[in-house]
Motif scaffolding. Structure first.
Motif, PDB file in Angstrom:
ATOM      1  N   ALA A  18       0.836  -1.206   0.000  1.00 56.16           N
ATOM      2  CA  ALA A  18       0.000   0.000   0.000  1.00 56.16           C
ATOM      3  C   ALA A  18       0.869   1.252   0.000  1.00 56.16           C
ATOM      4  CB  ALA A  18      -0.931  -0.006   1.215  1.00 56.16           C
ATOM      5  N   LEU A  19       1.918   1.269   0.818  1.00 56.49           N
ATOM      6  CA  LEU A  19       2.836   2.419   0.830  1.00 56.49           C
ATOM      7  C   LEU A  19       3.533   2.585  -0.512  1.00 56.49           C
ATOM      8  CD1 LEU A  19       4.425   2.207   4.382  1.00 56.49           C
ATOM      9  CD2 LEU A  19       3.037   4.082   3.460  1.00 56.49           C
ATOM     10  N   ALA A  20       3.962   1.496  -1.113  1.00 52.90           N
ATOM     11  CA  ALA A  20       4.626   1.579  -2.414  1.00 52.90           C
ATOM     12  C   ALA A  20       3.688   2.184  -3.453  1.00 52.90           C
ATOM     13  CB  ALA A  20       5.105   0.193  -2.858  1.00 52.90           C
ATOM     14  N   PHE A  21       2.410   1.877  -3.382  1.00 48.31           N
ATOM     15  CA  PHE A  21       1.449   2.408  -4.340  1.00 48.31           C
ATOM     16  C   PHE A  21       1.111   3.869  -4.043  1.00 48.31           C
ATOM     17  CE2 PHE A  21      -2.891   3.231  -5.839  1.00 48.31           C
ATOM     18  CZ  PHE A  21      -2.785   2.875  -7.170  1.00 48.31           C
ATOM     19  N   TYR A  22       0.635   4.155  -2.840  1.00 50.55           N
ATOM     20  CA  TYR A  22       0.131   5.499  -2.530  1.00 50.55           C
ATOM     21  C   TYR A  22       1.252   6.515  -2.318  1.00 50.55           C
ATOM     22  CZ  TYR A  22      -4.521   3.598  -2.415  1.00 50.55           C
ATOM     23  OH  TYR A  22      -5.703   3.007  -2.778  1.00 50.55           O
ATOM     24  N   ARG A  23       2.301   6.142  -1.635  1.00 51.50           N
ATOM     25  CA  ARG A  23       3.408   7.070  -1.372  1.00 51.50           C
ATOM     26  C   ARG A  23       4.359   7.142  -2.560  1.00 51.50           C
ATOM     27  NH1 ARG A  23       7.100   4.738   2.861  1.00 51.50           N
ATOM     28  NH2 ARG A  23       7.676   3.552   1.022  1.00 51.50           N
ATOM     29  N   ASP A  24       4.872   5.977  -2.971  1.00 55.68           N
ATOM     30  CA  ASP A  24       5.941   5.968  -3.967  1.00 55.68           C
ATOM     31  C   ASP A  24       5.440   6.192  -5.389  1.00 55.68           C
ATOM     32  OD1 ASP A  24       7.474   5.405  -1.731  1.00 55.68           O
ATOM     33  OD2 ASP A  24       7.591   3.265  -2.165  1.00 55.68           O
ATOM     34  N   LEU A  25       4.306   5.623  -5.744  1.00 55.41           N
ATOM     35  CA  LEU A  25       3.824   5.740  -7.114  1.00 55.41           C
ATOM     36  C   LEU A  25       2.931   6.970  -7.307  1.00 55.41           C
ATOM     37  CD1 LEU A  25       3.958   4.393  -9.867  1.00 55.41           C
ATOM     38  CD2 LEU A  25       2.017   2.978  -9.193  1.00 55.41           C
ATOM     39  N   LEU A  26       1.951   7.172  -6.409  1.00 57.27           N
ATOM     40  CA  LEU A  26       1.059   8.316  -6.547  1.00 57.27           C
ATOM     41  C   LEU A  26       1.642   9.601  -5.960  1.00 57.27           C
ATOM     42  CD1 LEU A  26      -2.480   6.811  -5.819  1.00 57.27           C
ATOM     43  CD2 LEU A  26      -1.371   7.222  -8.027  1.00 57.27           C
ATOM     44  N   GLY A  27       2.666   9.491  -5.123  1.00 52.02           N
ATOM     45  CA  GLY A  27       3.297  10.678  -4.559  1.00 52.02           C
ATOM     46  C   GLY A  27       2.585  11.268  -3.359  1.00 52.02           C
ATOM     47  N   PHE A  28       1.705  10.501  -2.721  1.00 51.78           N
ATOM     48  CA  PHE A  28       1.026  10.991  -1.524  1.00 51.78           C
ATOM     49  C   PHE A  28       2.014  11.021  -0.356  1.00 51.78           C
ATOM     50  CE2 PHE A  28      -3.649   9.691  -2.562  1.00 51.78           C
ATOM     51  CZ  PHE A  28      -3.620  10.520  -3.660  1.00 51.78           C
TER      52      PHE A  28
END
Length: 136
Positions: A18-28
């Motif tokens: 989830a962190l890889a998607f929302y933080r790393d990919l989406l930049g949240f």
């Protein structure tokens, strides 16, 4: 009455994914990361929008949920039919390209919809439907 959306909740079954998607990919940005009894609740949100958050929660942890309901929730998450959220961006094609390069599950490439919007759809690592619309 002056109401705003403060938090929205999406289930996750793998906090690191989830962190890889929302933080790393989406930049949240990560606003909170709270662990309790081996589970994690992660609050993320768009940079520059501190009053809007998504809380990524372990699924089916409410004590009122039965074992049968937990099973159904797990099955729906696996199919990608349990939860979702809509985002907007000024650069749909660029955002889609970044998601596609991030090896996410693509549901729909950018499309001009007959009801007047252009959007795409992907699934996050937990199977949640993420629709992204062209802003403006």
């Amino acid at each position: 009455m002056n109401l705003t959306i403060h938090s929205s909740y999406l289930p996750h079954d793998d906090p690191d994914a989830a962190l890889a998607f929302y933080r790393d990919l989406l930049g949240f940005e990560v606003r909170k990361d709270v662990g309790y009894e081996g589970l994690r609740w992660i609050t993320v949100g768009p940079v520059g929008q501190p009053s809007t958050s998504i809380v990524l929660t372990p699924p089916a942890v409410d004590p009122g949920i039965t074992d049968d309901e937990r099973r159904v929730i797990s099955e729906m998450m696996a199919k990608g039919t349990y939860a979702g959220i809509n985002f907007a961006t000024e650069d749909l094609d660029g955002t889609f390209d970044r998601l596609q390069a991030g090896d996410v599950e693509i549901i729909q490439e950018p499309t001009d919809q007959p009801y007047g919007i252009r959007d795409c759809a992907v699934r996050d690592p937990a199977g949640n439907m993420i629709r992204i619309q062209q802003a403006g």
